[in-house]
Design a protein around this motif. Structure first.
Motif, mmCIF file in Angstrom:
data_model
loop_
_atom_site.group_PDB
_atom_site.id
_atom_site.type_symbol
_atom_site.label_atom_id
_atom_site.label_comp_id
_atom_site.label_asym_id
_atom_site.label_seq_id
_atom_site.Cartn_x
_atom_site.Cartn_y
_atom_site.Cartn_z
ATOM 1 N N PRO A 1 0.822 -1.220 0.000
ATOM 2 C CA PRO A 1 0.000 0.000 0.000
ATOM 3 C C PRO A 1 0.849 1.259 0.000
ATOM 4 O O PRO A 1 1.949 1.291 0.558
ATOM 5 C CB PRO A 1 -0.816 -0.129 1.294
ATOM 6 N N LEU A 2 0.333 2.301 -0.637
ATOM 7 C CA LEU A 2 1.007 3.588 -0.713
ATOM 8 C C LEU A 2 0.415 4.550 0.315
ATOM 9 O O LEU A 2 -0.719 4.376 0.773
ATOM 10 C CB LEU A 2 0.857 4.193 -2.112
ATOM 11 N N ARG A 3 1.192 5.545 0.671
ATOM 12 C CA ARG A 3 0.680 6.613 1.534
ATOM 13 C C ARG A 3 0.023 7.657 0.649
ATOM 14 O O ARG A 3 0.642 8.208 -0.259
ATOM 15 C CB ARG A 3 1.817 7.219 2.349
ATOM 16 N N TRP A 4 -1.241 7.939 0.944
ATOM 17 C CA TRP A 4 -2.057 8.762 0.059
ATOM 18 C C TRP A 4 -1.482 10.164 -0.114
ATOM 19 O O TRP A 4 -1.420 10.684 -1.231
ATOM 20 C CB TRP A 4 -3.486 8.840 0.591
ATOM 21 N N ALA A 5 -1.042 10.783 0.962
ATOM 22 C CA ALA A 5 -0.516 12.154 0.853
ATOM 23 C C ALA A 5 0.710 12.185 -0.049
ATOM 24 O O ALA A 5 0.871 13.094 -0.871
ATOM 25 C CB ALA A 5 -0.180 12.693 2.238
ATOM 26 N N GLY A 6 1.596 11.190 0.079
ATOM 27 C CA GLY A 6 2.768 11.137 -0.776
ATOM 28 C C GLY A 6 2.408 10.874 -2.223
ATOM 29 O O GLY A 6 3.007 11.456 -3.141
ATOM 30 N N PHE A 7 1.426 10.001 -2.433
ATOM 31 C CA PHE A 7 0.982 9.725 -3.801
ATOM 32 C C PHE A 7 0.430 10.991 -4.447
ATOM 33 O O PHE A 7 0.722 11.283 -5.616
ATOM 34 C CB PHE A 7 -0.075 8.631 -3.805
#
Length: 316
Positions: free
Chosen positions: A231-237
């Motif tokens: 999973p990715l971190r939404w803010a960074g994405f």
């Protein structure tokens, strides 16, 4: 028009002679498009296509002064605004959608940007889907020689192959290979399989069965596919996506995919074109049951960018 109502504007694109008008002419005979407005963009001063549209929907407008998406984009704004005004005044019957048939040299991207950003349109209309026609007889050659043909395919939600009845044996498979190399996410359909509902259907937000190594460098346009299981971190994405479109938006012809994040249990669909990013949309379920990020970035001249490294640098 009621406050808050947004009428979808669907774009029918395709290179010169690829059969857009023939397809549209057949589909307009369907009752499913009876409550549609149609705008046909003519390249030049003589509205040749107008004579070929025999079953026009409630309103047909011909723009004669040039290409909708570039030198006369203002004409599209004026025409859609005028059409909405006449609809409100009862001068034309109500319509549920607009279909814009572009000139064969048009890039659909600026049309979608105009719909999303022009203040005269944003309260009335919204961008719908993009359908691109490709000629089975001449399509391979056109894709190899003409940037416009490649950009039309790159921006499309679906691609319709025409003239299969007169094409040589093997033409369909060769053309599909070319098309998939540019746009690996858009379904490819034969012309006779397309009906009115398909022309105006919403695009499927999911990306399925993406090959992480799939890309094409021919003609400068390439499809870059990212498949990431963790999973990715939404803010960074979001930082990465904003940076990509801010710095290279003119080169980004299409972004589409689903994202797996720490913050959300469901997949989040993302979709954009050039500098324009549509609001992210949570989906009900994971396509094919695969819980992973799948992104396709179709762009011109970004082969030197390390997209994965950019995600890491942005904190995703």
């Amino acid at each position: 028009m009621n406050a808050g109502a947004h009428i979808p504007v669907h774009v029918l694109a395709g290179f010169l002679g690829s059969g857009k008008t023939t397809l549209l002419n057949r589909l307009l005979a369907s009752p499913a498009l009876g409550d549609s407005a149609v705008i046909v963009n003519e390249f030049g001063e003589i509205a040749v296509d107008h004579a070929m549209i025999t079953e026009a929907a409630e309103e047909t407008m011909i723009l004669k002064s040039g290409c909708i998406c570039c030198s006369v984009r203002g004409d599209l704004v004026d025409s859609l605004s005028d059409l909405a005004g006449r609809r409100n005044a009862g001068a034309v019957p109500p319509f549920a959608r607009v279909v814009v048939e572009t000139t064969g040299l048009a890039d659909p991207g600026p049309i979608l940007q105009t719909l999303a950003t022009d203040p005269a349109l944003t309260g009335r209309y919204r961008a719908g889907s993009v359908t691109a026609t490709v000629d089975a007889v001449n399509g391979v050659r056109q894709i190899e020689r003409h940037e416009e043909a490649r950009r039309q395919i790159a921006a499309a939600d679906r691609i319709v192959i025409t003239k299969l009845d007169i094409a040589d044996a093997g033409a369909e498979s060769a053309l599909k290979e070319k098309v998939t190399g540019i746009n690996p996410t858009g379904p490819i359909l034969p012309r006779d399989a397309v009906d009115a509902e398909m022309l105006t259907a919403s695009a499927d937000p999911a990306v399925r069965n993406v090959d992480a190594n799939a890309h094409s460098h021919r003609g400068g346009i390439s499809a870059h596919c990212l498949v990431i299981e963790r999973p990715l971190r939404w803010a960074g994405f979001v930082r990465w996506l904003d940076s990509l479109t801010a710095l290279r938006g003119a080169d980004v012809l299409r972004i589409k995919g689903i994202v797996r994040t720490h913050e959300f249990d469901r997949p989040v669909a993302v979709n954009g074109i050039h500098h324009l990013l549509h609001p992210p949309t949570p989906l009900d379920a994971w396509p094919d049951g695969c819980r992973e990020t799948r992104l396709v970035i179709i762009a011109d001249g970004i082969e030197g960018l390390d997209l994965r490294a950019g995600l890491e640098a942005a904190g995703a």
